[in-house]
Design a protein around this motif. Sequence first.
Motif, PDB file in Angstrom:
ATOM      1  N   ASP A   1       0.454  -0.938   0.351  1.00 41.96           N
ATOM      2  CA  ASP A   1      -0.130  -0.096  -0.450  1.00 41.96           C
ATOM      3  C   ASP A   1       0.665   1.659   0.395  1.00 41.96           C
ATOM      4  O   ASP A   1       1.717   1.549   1.191  1.00 41.96           O
ATOM      5  CB  ASP A   1      -0.645  -0.364   1.189  1.00 41.96           C
ATOM      6  CG  ASP A   1      -1.998   1.416   0.860  1.00 41.96           C
ATOM      7  OD1 ASP A   1      -1.648   2.097   0.618  1.00 41.96           O
ATOM      8  OD2 ASP A   1      -2.844   0.140   1.267  1.00 41.96           O
TER       9      ASP A   1
ATOM     10  N   THR B   1      -0.433   4.419  -0.475  1.00 45.67           N
ATOM     11  CA  THR B   1      -1.052   5.643  -0.492  1.00 45.67           C
ATOM     12  C   THR B   1      -0.935   6.734   0.318  1.00 45.67           C
ATOM     13  O   THR B   1      -1.518   7.463   0.428  1.00 45.67           O
ATOM     14  CB  THR B   1      -2.686   5.303  -0.336  1.00 45.67           C
ATOM     15  OG1 THR B   1      -3.363   4.833   0.704  1.00 45.67           O
ATOM     16  CG2 THR B   1      -3.697   3.971  -1.167  1.00 45.67           C
TER      17      THR B   1
ATOM     18  N   ASP C   1      -2.484   6.534   3.622  1.00 47.72           N
ATOM     19  CA  ASP C   1      -3.742   6.941   3.582  1.00 47.72           C
ATOM     20  C   ASP C   1      -3.733   5.437   4.327  1.00 47.72           C
ATOM     21  O   ASP C   1      -4.292   4.483   4.323  1.00 47.72           O
ATOM     22  CB  ASP C   1      -4.557   7.157   2.517  1.00 47.72           C
ATOM     23  CG  ASP C   1      -6.021   7.562   3.289  1.00 47.72           C
ATOM     24  OD1 ASP C   1      -6.622   7.202   4.211  1.00 47.72           O
ATOM     25  OD2 ASP C   1      -6.552   8.687   2.491  1.00 47.72           O
TER      26      ASP C   1
ATOM     27  N   TRP D   1      -6.789   3.669   3.792  1.00 46.81           N
ATOM     28  CA  TRP D   1      -7.132   2.943   2.871  1.00 46.81           C
ATOM     29  C   TRP D   1      -6.029   2.192   3.108  1.00 46.81           C
ATOM     30  O   TRP D   1      -5.755   0.215   2.456  1.00 46.81           O
ATOM     31  CB  TRP D   1      -6.283   3.581   1.401  1.00 46.81           C
ATOM     32  CG  TRP D   1      -7.132   4.292   0.385  1.00 46.81           C
ATOM     33  CD1 TRP D   1      -7.165   5.377   0.927  1.00 46.81           C
ATOM     34  CD2 TRP D   1      -8.281   3.679   0.005  1.00 46.81           C
ATOM     35  NE1 TRP D   1      -8.481   5.717  -0.498  1.00 46.81           N
ATOM     36  CE2 TRP D   1      -9.323   4.484  -1.065  1.00 46.81           C
ATOM     37  CE3 TRP D   1      -8.719   2.445  -0.352  1.00 46.81           C
ATOM     38  CZ2 TRP D   1      -9.821   4.537  -1.763  1.00 46.81           C
ATOM     39  CZ3 TRP D   1      -9.837   1.863  -1.150  1.00 46.81           C
ATOM     40  CH2 TRP D   1     -10.638   3.044  -2.131  1.00 46.81           C
ATOM     41  N   GLU D   2      -4.755   1.811   3.884  1.00 47.59           N
ATOM     42  CA  GLU D   2      -4.092   1.031   4.987  1.00 47.59           C
ATOM     43  C   GLU D   2      -4.947  -0.269   5.416  1.00 47.59           C
ATOM     44  O   GLU D   2      -5.249  -0.912   5.044  1.00 47.59           O
ATOM     45  CB  GLU D   2      -3.204   1.727   5.643  1.00 47.59           C
ATOM     46  CG  GLU D   2      -2.155   2.474   4.658  1.00 47.59           C
ATOM     47  CD  GLU D   2      -1.304   3.255   5.688  1.00 47.59           C
ATOM     48  OE1 GLU D   2      -1.020   3.154   6.787  1.00 47.59           O
ATOM     49  OE2 GLU D   2      -0.439   3.949   5.326  1.00 47.59           O
TER      50      GLU D   2
ATOM     51  N   PRO E   1      -2.534   6.072  -5.219  1.00 48.63           N
ATOM     52  CA  PRO E   1      -3.146   6.925  -5.435  1.00 48.63           C
ATOM     53  C   PRO E   1      -3.362   7.401  -6.055  1.00 48.63           C
ATOM     54  O   PRO E   1      -2.611   7.852  -7.190  1.00 48.63           O
ATOM     55  CB  PRO E   1      -2.683   7.446  -4.312  1.00 48.63           C
ATOM     56  CG  PRO E   1      -1.667   7.716  -4.030  1.00 48.63           C
ATOM     57  CD  PRO E   1      -0.807   6.202  -4.705  1.00 48.63           C
TER      58      PRO E   1
ATOM     59  N   SER F   1      -7.453   8.929  -4.246  1.00 48.01           N
ATOM     60  CA  SER F   1      -7.444   9.748  -2.982  1.00 48.01           C
ATOM     61  C   SER F   1      -8.052  11.046  -2.757  1.00 48.01           C
ATOM     62  O   SER F   1      -8.328  11.212  -1.378  1.00 48.01           O
ATOM     63  CB  SER F   1      -6.270  10.293  -3.592  1.00 48.01           C
ATOM     64  OG  SER F   1      -6.157  11.101  -4.437  1.00 48.01           O
ATOM     65  N   ASP F   2      -9.348  11.489  -3.166  1.00 41.43           N
ATOM     66  CA  ASP F   2     -10.099  12.628  -3.162  1.00 41.43           C
ATOM     67  C   ASP F   2     -11.136  12.118  -2.960  1.00 41.43           C
ATOM     68  O   ASP F   2     -12.406  13.158  -3.017  1.00 41.43           O
ATOM     69  CB  ASP F   2      -9.182  14.117  -3.709  1.00 41.43           C
ATOM     70  CG  ASP F   2      -9.722  13.215  -4.404  1.00 41.43           C
ATOM     71  OD1 ASP F   2     -10.153  12.448  -5.445  1.00 41.43           O
ATOM     72  OD2 ASP F   2      -9.360  14.594  -5.722  1.00 41.43           O
TER      73      ASP F   2
ATOM     74  N   SER G   1     -15.480   3.641   5.063  1.00 42.09           N
ATOM     75  CA  SER G   1     -14.394   2.741   5.728  1.00 42.09           C
ATOM     76  C   SER G   1     -14.855   1.193   5.389  1.00 42.09           C
ATOM     77  O   SER G   1     -14.206   0.258   4.895  1.00 42.09           O
ATOM     78  CB  SER G   1     -13.743   2.266   7.219  1.00 42.09           C
ATOM     79  OG  SER G   1     -15.120   2.491   7.758  1.00 42.09           O
TER      80      SER G   1
ATOM     81  N   ARG H   1     -14.187   1.270   1.341  1.00 45.33           N
ATOM     82  CA  ARG H   1     -13.028   1.353   1.070  1.00 45.33           C
ATOM     83  C   ARG H   1     -12.947  -0.137   0.958  1.00 45.33           C
ATOM     84  O   ARG H   1     -12.217  -0.085  -0.164  1.00 45.33           O
ATOM     85  CB  ARG H   1     -12.167   2.093   2.015  1.00 45.33           C
ATOM     86  CG  ARG H   1     -12.131   3.496   1.908  1.00 45.33           C
ATOM     87  CD  ARG H   1     -10.970   4.446   2.577  1.00 45.33           C
ATOM     88  NE  ARG H   1     -11.222   5.827   3.065  1.00 45.33           N
ATOM     89  CZ  ARG H   1     -10.094   6.434   2.727  1.00 45.33           C
ATOM     90  NH1 ARG H   1      -8.720   6.018   2.826  1.00 45.33           N
ATOM     91  NH2 ARG H   1     -10.478   8.126   2.411  1.00 45.33           N
TER      92      ARG H   1
END
Length: 214
Positions: A72, A74, A76, A79-80, A119, A155-156, A161, A164
């Motif tokens: 990962d 990202t 973030d 996301w992780e 991302p 990413s935006d 959660s 995701r």
Amino acid sequence: MRDFSELILPTEQDRARFGARAGMYCMCRLANVLLFAAAFAFLVSDAIVPDVDAGPAFGHWSRGQRSLTVVDRTGDPGWEEATRWAVGRWNESGTDLRLTWTVGGGACGYKGTTIDVCPESSERLGSLGSLHLQGVADQQRRGDHVRGALIRVCSDCALGSSRRRQVATHELGHVLGLVHSARPGSVMYPSGGAESPDQLDHRELRDTYRHQDR
């Protein structure tokens, strides 16, 4: 001479006909409401839970390349958590695929058995095929065998959660070789779906890796 009341009071036949017409009217109104609700739900699902797809078909990893590392990149935490979740869920499939998860920095790319999660802005994802993409999976292949793969996630998009986890698990399913499912309960359903693969998703993945490589 007929009584005036006979001219304004409905007969039993009148009441029966009126009741039948009223019933038909209510049924038509109900059908219209249901049709509108279905159409509205379709539009909302397309706008909020859009298709998260890549190409029309995916290859599989050859027998000597089934120990895969998902990195990962990202930066973030949301996301992780989602990508780590996805790795754990596909490791439960019962195939000989062995997935490990880690975080990393640096540039994303196609790196053999390392699968980068990268991302991307919603604008960039939109340029890849849809205004509403939240994730894209991509493979480099030689014939049916994967030679490299990566996943791009939004990413935006301000996703929760649960969403995701849906996107990450769905896209990792593509990277492992699965196409879309027509079952709404499948994590591979194109618009939404579950957070986790179900038994049929796992069976589909086992079937993908059951054959002998030539």
